[in-house]
Design a protein around this motif. Structure first.
Motif, PDB file in Angstrom:
ATOM      1  N   SER A  92     -59.773   6.395  27.203  1.00  0.00           N
ATOM      2  CA  SER A  92     -58.520   6.270  27.955  1.00  0.00           C
ATOM      3  C   SER A  92     -57.322   6.200  27.010  1.00  0.00           C
ATOM      4  CB  SER A  92     -58.542   5.038  28.859  1.00  0.00           C
ATOM      5  OG  SER A  92     -58.622   3.853  28.097  1.00  0.00           O
ATOM      6  N   VAL A  93     -56.192   6.729  27.469  1.00  0.00           N
ATOM      7  CA  VAL A  93     -54.938   6.621  26.733  1.00  0.00           C
ATOM      8  C   VAL A  93     -54.330   5.280  27.139  1.00  0.00           C
ATOM      9  CG1 VAL A  93     -52.661   7.630  26.360  1.00  0.00           C
ATOM     10  CG2 VAL A  93     -54.627   9.129  26.769  1.00  0.00           C
ATOM     11  N   HIS A  94     -54.155   4.408  26.168  1.00  0.00           N
ATOM     12  CA  HIS A  94     -53.683   3.067  26.507  1.00  0.00           C
ATOM     13  C   HIS A  94     -52.862   2.456  25.378  1.00  0.00           C
ATOM     14  CE1 HIS A  94     -57.327   2.259  24.194  1.00  0.00           C
ATOM     15  NE2 HIS A  94     -56.849   1.040  23.972  1.00  0.00           N
ATOM     16  N   ARG A  95     -52.183   1.383  25.733  1.00  0.00           N
ATOM     17  CA  ARG A  95     -51.455   0.564  24.767  1.00  0.00           C
ATOM     18  C   ARG A  95     -51.168  -0.773  25.419  1.00  0.00           C
ATOM     19  NH1 ARG A  95     -45.507   0.185  25.072  1.00  0.00           N
ATOM     20  NH2 ARG A  95     -45.696  -0.461  22.914  1.00  0.00           N
ATOM     21  N   PHE A  96     -50.687  -1.713  24.622  1.00  0.00           N
ATOM     22  CA  PHE A  96     -50.225  -2.994  25.152  1.00  0.00           C
ATOM     23  C   PHE A  96     -49.008  -3.431  24.364  1.00  0.00           C
ATOM     24  CE2 PHE A  96     -53.407  -4.028  21.944  1.00  0.00           C
ATOM     25  CZ  PHE A  96     -52.759  -4.972  21.168  1.00  0.00           C
ATOM     26  N   GLN A  97     -48.252  -4.357  24.950  1.00  0.00           N
ATOM     27  CA  GLN A  97     -47.062  -4.889  24.284  1.00  0.00           C
ATOM     28  C   GLN A  97     -46.882  -6.335  24.704  1.00  0.00           C
ATOM     29  OE1 GLN A  97     -43.369  -3.021  25.381  1.00  0.00           O
ATOM     30  NE2 GLN A  97     -42.291  -3.866  23.629  1.00  0.00           N
ATOM     31  N   ASN A  98     -46.542  -7.179  23.741  1.00  0.00           N
ATOM     32  CA  ASN A  98     -46.198  -8.568  24.031  1.00  0.00           C
ATOM     33  C   ASN A  98     -44.805  -8.556  24.653  1.00  0.00           C
ATOM     34  OD1 ASN A  98     -45.311 -11.212  24.014  1.00  0.00           O
ATOM     35  ND2 ASN A  98     -46.029 -11.652  21.945  1.00  0.00           N
ATOM     36  N   ILE A  99     -44.710  -8.877  25.938  1.00  0.00           N
ATOM     37  CA  ILE A  99     -43.421  -8.887  26.631  1.00  0.00           C
ATOM     38  C   ILE A  99     -42.895 -10.308  26.807  1.00  0.00           C
ATOM     39  CG2 ILE A  99     -43.743  -6.653  27.760  1.00  0.00           C
ATOM     40  CD1 ILE A  99     -44.575  -8.192  30.298  1.00  0.00           C
ATOM     41  N   GLY A 100     -43.507 -11.251  26.103  1.00  0.00           N
ATOM     42  CA  GLY A 100     -43.058 -12.637  26.127  1.00  0.00           C
ATOM     43  C   GLY A 100     -41.986 -12.891  25.083  1.00  0.00           C
ATOM     44  N   GLN A 101     -41.577 -14.141  24.970  1.00  0.00           N
ATOM     45  CA  GLN A 101     -40.507 -14.538  24.057  1.00  0.00           C
ATOM     46  C   GLN A 101     -41.018 -15.085  22.726  1.00  0.00           C
ATOM     47  OE1 GLN A 101     -37.237 -13.929  24.853  1.00  0.00           O
ATOM     48  NE2 GLN A 101     -38.205 -12.877  26.576  1.00  0.00           N
ATOM     49  N   SER A 102     -42.334 -15.249  22.605  1.00  0.00           N
ATOM     50  CA  SER A 102     -42.904 -15.793  21.373  1.00  0.00           C
ATOM     51  C   SER A 102     -44.205 -15.046  21.052  1.00  0.00           C
ATOM     52  CB  SER A 102     -43.162 -17.298  21.517  1.00  0.00           C
ATOM     53  OG  SER A 102     -44.073 -17.535  22.575  1.00  0.00           O
ATOM     54  N   THR A 103     -44.777 -15.349  19.906  1.00  0.00           N
ATOM     55  CA  THR A 103     -46.025 -14.711  19.496  1.00  0.00           C
ATOM     56  C   THR A 103     -47.111 -14.965  20.533  1.00  0.00           C
ATOM     57  OG1 THR A 103     -45.478 -14.873  17.155  1.00  0.00           O
ATOM     58  CG2 THR A 103     -47.807 -14.654  17.699  1.00  0.00           C
ATOM     59  N   GLY A 104     -47.824 -13.905  20.906  1.00  0.00           N
ATOM     60  CA  GLY A 104     -48.936 -14.004  21.834  1.00  0.00           C
ATOM     61  C   GLY A 104     -50.248 -13.849  21.088  1.00  0.00           C
ATOM     62  N   ARG A 105     -51.326 -14.271  21.746  1.00  0.00           N
ATOM     63  CA  ARG A 105     -52.648 -14.177  21.116  1.00  0.00           C
ATOM     64  C   ARG A 105     -53.639 -13.542  22.079  1.00  0.00           C
ATOM     65  NH1 ARG A 105     -54.383 -19.436  20.511  1.00  0.00           N
ATOM     66  NH2 ARG A 105     -56.241 -18.656  19.501  1.00  0.00           N
ATOM     67  N   LEU A 106     -54.402 -12.606  21.542  1.00  0.00           N
ATOM     68  CA  LEU A 106     -55.428 -11.909  22.307  1.00  0.00           C
ATOM     69  C   LEU A 106     -56.784 -12.091  21.645  1.00  0.00           C
ATOM     70  CD1 LEU A 106     -53.577  -8.479  22.647  1.00  0.00           C
ATOM     71  CD2 LEU A 106     -53.848 -10.186  24.464  1.00  0.00           C
ATOM     72  N   MET A 107     -57.822 -12.240  22.442  1.00  0.00           N
ATOM     73  CA  MET A 107     -59.198 -12.124  21.973  1.00  0.00           C
ATOM     74  C   MET A 107     -59.654 -10.760  22.458  1.00  0.00           C
ATOM     75  SD  MET A 107     -61.935 -13.437  20.476  1.00  0.00           S
ATOM     76  CE  MET A 107     -61.664 -15.200  20.402  1.00  0.00           C
ATOM     77  N   VAL A 108     -60.167  -9.946  21.539  1.00  0.00           N
ATOM     78  CA  VAL A 108     -60.561  -8.577  21.859  1.00  0.00           C
ATOM     79  C   VAL A 108     -62.032  -8.379  21.510  1.00  0.00           C
ATOM     80  CG1 VAL A 108     -60.049  -6.136  21.470  1.00  0.00           C
ATOM     81  CG2 VAL A 108     -58.202  -7.829  21.295  1.00  0.00           C
ATOM     82  N   VAL A 109     -62.782  -7.824  22.458  1.00  0.00           N
ATOM     83  CA  VAL A 109     -64.179  -7.477  22.242  1.00  0.00           C
ATOM     84  C   VAL A 109     -64.300  -5.974  22.442  1.00  0.00           C
ATOM     85  CG1 VAL A 109     -66.566  -7.792  23.026  1.00  0.00           C
ATOM     86  CG2 VAL A 109     -64.976  -9.726  23.072  1.00  0.00           C
ATOM     87  N   MET A 110     -64.903  -5.308  21.467  1.00  0.00           N
ATOM     88  CA  MET A 110     -65.104  -3.857  21.517  1.00  0.00           C
ATOM     89  C   MET A 110     -66.604  -3.595  21.530  1.00  0.00           C
ATOM     90  SD  MET A 110     -61.807  -2.567  20.845  1.00  0.00           S
ATOM     91  CE  MET A 110     -62.077  -0.927  20.291  1.00  0.00           C
ATOM     92  N   THR A 111     -67.004  -2.680  22.411  1.00  0.00           N
ATOM     93  CA  THR A 111     -68.409  -2.318  22.462  1.00  0.00           C
ATOM     94  C   THR A 111     -68.561  -0.808  22.570  1.00  0.00           C
ATOM     95  OG1 THR A 111     -70.523  -2.716  23.585  1.00  0.00           O
ATOM     96  CG2 THR A 111     -68.569  -2.715  24.974  1.00  0.00           C
ATOM     97  N   PRO A 112     -69.395  -0.196  21.747  1.00  0.00           N
ATOM     98  CA  PRO A 112     -70.139  -0.830  20.665  1.00  0.00           C
ATOM     99  C   PRO A 112     -69.211  -1.336  19.568  1.00  0.00           C
ATOM    100  CG  PRO A 112     -70.366   1.557  20.536  1.00  0.00           C
ATOM    101  CD  PRO A 112     -69.605   1.249  21.801  1.00  0.00           C
ATOM    102  N   GLY A 113     -69.770  -2.070  18.646  1.00  0.00           N
ATOM    103  CA  GLY A 113     -68.983  -2.664  17.578  1.00  0.00           C
ATOM    104  C   GLY A 113     -68.673  -1.693  16.455  1.00  0.00           C
ATOM    105  N   GLY A 114     -67.826  -2.141  15.569  1.00  0.00           N
ATOM    106  CA  GLY A 114     -67.451  -1.366  14.387  1.00  0.00           C
ATOM    107  C   GLY A 114     -65.946  -1.252  14.225  1.00  0.00           C
ATOM    108  N   PHE A 115     -65.221  -1.175  15.350  1.00  0.00           N
ATOM    109  CA  PHE A 115     -63.780  -1.005  15.255  1.00  0.00           C
ATOM    110  C   PHE A 115     -63.104  -2.184  14.554  1.00  0.00           C
ATOM    111  CE2 PHE A 115     -59.431  -1.566  16.746  1.00  0.00           C
ATOM    112  CZ  PHE A 115     -58.883  -0.377  16.304  1.00  0.00           C
ATOM    113  N   GLU A 116     -63.704  -3.367  14.622  1.00  0.00           N
ATOM    114  CA  GLU A 116     -63.095  -4.544  13.983  1.00  0.00           C
ATOM    115  C   GLU A 116     -62.856  -4.313  12.494  1.00  0.00           C
ATOM    116  OE1 GLU A 116     -67.494  -4.965  13.547  1.00  0.00           O
ATOM    117  OE2 GLU A 116     -66.199  -4.430  15.227  1.00  0.00           O
ATOM    118  N   GLY A 117     -63.525  -3.345  11.894  1.00  0.00           N
ATOM    119  CA  GLY A 117     -63.311  -3.016  10.488  1.00  0.00           C
ATOM    120  C   GLY A 117     -62.036  -2.244  10.213  1.00  0.00           C
ATOM    121  N   PHE A 118     -61.378  -1.756  11.263  1.00  0.00           N
ATOM    122  CA  PHE A 118     -60.139  -0.994  11.090  1.00  0.00           C
ATOM    123  C   PHE A 118     -59.054  -1.831  10.414  1.00  0.00           C
ATOM    124  CE2 PHE A 118     -55.929   0.018  12.958  1.00  0.00           C
ATOM    125  CZ  PHE A 118     -55.738   1.283  12.418  1.00  0.00           C
TER     126      PHE A 118
END
Length: 152
Positions: A92-118
């Motif tokens: 899918s073509v996608h993106r995200f953006q923090n639209i808040g006023q301060s630093t945001g935090r995300l937990m991201v899980v990718m399956t299958p694995g490997g992308f975390e090495g990017f």
């Protein structure tokens, strides 16, 4: 790769930091899960987020730990806040953006694995060019979308 026959875990405060596009903390690697998945945290400054992109081989699951984010996926847009989750299908073509006023935090899980090495792969470069980042992305099944027609 290690077989995934025992639990993979990351204790509170643990992980490997990578400073590329903000602070990322690699919590569980594909190596720990026999390739099944990878998990990382992302700290996203207000107003920031990646450009449109495609993960050719991975599904992506986001848990909003802190903040307010907008997500775009294949033409749909949704705003989510702390405690919400969203799953993005592979290809899918996608993106995200923090639209808040301060630093945001995300937990991201990718399956299958490997992308975390990017993120560590980019972090070891000294001010990589867009072309270099795209080349690194290709190694991790990631393609950035700069064509407005494709992102629509």
């Amino acid at each position: 790769m290690t077989p995934f026959d025992t639990p993979a875990f990351s204790r509170s405060g643990a992980g490997t930091e990578a400073f590329a596009f903000g602070r990322h903390i690699i919590r569980i690697t594909a190596e720990q899960t026999g390739g099944s998945l990878g998990c990382f945290e992302a700290e996203v400054p207000a107003g920031e987020g990646p450009p449109f992109h495609i993960h050719e081989k991975e599904e992506e699951f986001f848990y909003i730990q802190e903040g307010r984010f907008a997500f775009w996926c294949n033409g749909a847009r949704v705003e989510l806040t702390e405690g919400a989750v969203i799953c993005v299908p592979r290809g899918s073509v996608h993106r995200f953006q923090n639209i808040g006023q301060s630093t945001g935090r995300l937990m991201v899980v990718m399956t299958p694995g490997g992308f975390e090495g990017f993120f560590p792969a980019v972090a070891v470069r000294d001010r990589p060019s867009v072309e270099e980042i795209c080349q690194i992305g290709e190694q991790f099944n990631l393609r950035f979308v700069f064509d407005a027609a494709e992102a629509a």
